[in-house]
Design a protein around this motif. Sequence first.
Motif: not given
Ligand SMILES: Cc1cc2nc3c(=O)[nH]c(=O)nc-3n(C[C@H](O)[C@H](O)[C@H](O)COP(=O)(O)O)c2cc1C
Length: 388
Positions: A179-181, A183, A279, A281-282, A336-337, A339, A376
Amino acid sequence: MRVRRCAIVYLEPREQVEFDLAGLLAGGSGASRWQEWIAHAPHLAAPVTIDEAARECLGRLSAEEWTVDEALAAWPEGALDRLLALGLAIAEDGDQAVADASLRDSHWWGPAAMFHRAGRWAGEDAAAATEAAGLSTAVGLSTHLGVPPAAVVERCDPAHRLALPRGEATDFDELLRRRTTCRNFDLERALPQPLLARMLERVFAAQGQWRMDDDTVFLKKGSPSGGSLHPTEAYLIVQRVEGLAPGLYHYHPLAHALEPLPAPDVPMRDLAMNAVAGQHWFADAPVLVVMAARFGRCFWKYRRHPKAYRAVIMDAGHLSQTLYLGATDLGLGAFVTCAVNEVNIEQALGLDALEEGVVAVCGFGWRGDTMRNAEFDPAGRVWPVPSA
Ligand SMILES: Cc1cc2nc3c(=O)[nH]c(=O)nc-3n(C[C@H](O)[C@H](O)[C@H](O)COP(=O)(O)O)c2cc1C
């Protein structure tokens, strides 16, 4: 005419500072300071400055009882008119009376209503602002903000720790590790409709229901929800899904169906970019999901409850983790974001911020082949670790 105070208002004594050249030349500090009273009210688009006479007048108006305005004749000239014009005093037969009555009936806890309303954005470009402030990389963060609080806290001498065994990794552990955010969505590859359906079914569909009577129904979903009320609605910004016209949709969790909404008056890409505050990337995701909370559903049970708003926000957090895991399992990227430009999204979807407010935006789709934007993934579970 009869008047009363608006339903919820908080006053802030705010110090203003201005450069004062004359004061500096006369041997002063060069700063001229004065106090202002700022009124914050959730039904107003922005905080407003009020003068002392208006502040006094506001303090004497009942929040509940209607006062006949002749009784206010002794008050400083124009103070009541200024409060009425600002929307801080409500005339019984005025334009704001209906909205004020509906806020009273909505069971918001005052501080939460103010907090929710005050944190919304319109037209922000968070990506550009972060870049301009030099805060878009870890090095930039450290340079500008100094050393962060430690990643881990230690509450006892290491010798006194009770070591725990680590388990054999199961498929579920592997899923969590991947699981990785995301972008880096694939801009060329549309999402097949069955995958969209599968994702919505996993994250937002009702898996069951319990009907006390026709009006009192509780849904069961894959994520927990405070009071089992599931106040979070899913609105889709569809950009690239096979066989589905780009546009805005609402997801019906019982029918497991999409409800098409009126077309926005801007291209979908512009709408998506504005929604996630620049953003890109999203905004590249083929599907973005706006999570909007129907506060009334939660506050029906938790009336003016100090924890209710927190429960609503946590609901969205649980849904987003389910969405991340559901997407990872299907080989998709997810994000998720919070912002986000809530004001613009609410306008596009025709939502009232205090009835059905935007909490966060998430999304999913195929990942791209190349990393254009940082992710990340320190253990290289998604992206190959670059060779030394
Ligand atoms: C409540 C919340 C808000 C977030 N907002 C952003 C954001 O605005 N922009 C972004 O690039 N990532 C956002 N993220 C993703 C985090 O940056 C990401 O979870 C963190 O860097 C760790 O990476 P991973 O999810 O791959 O473990 C958000 C995550 C959460 C849970």
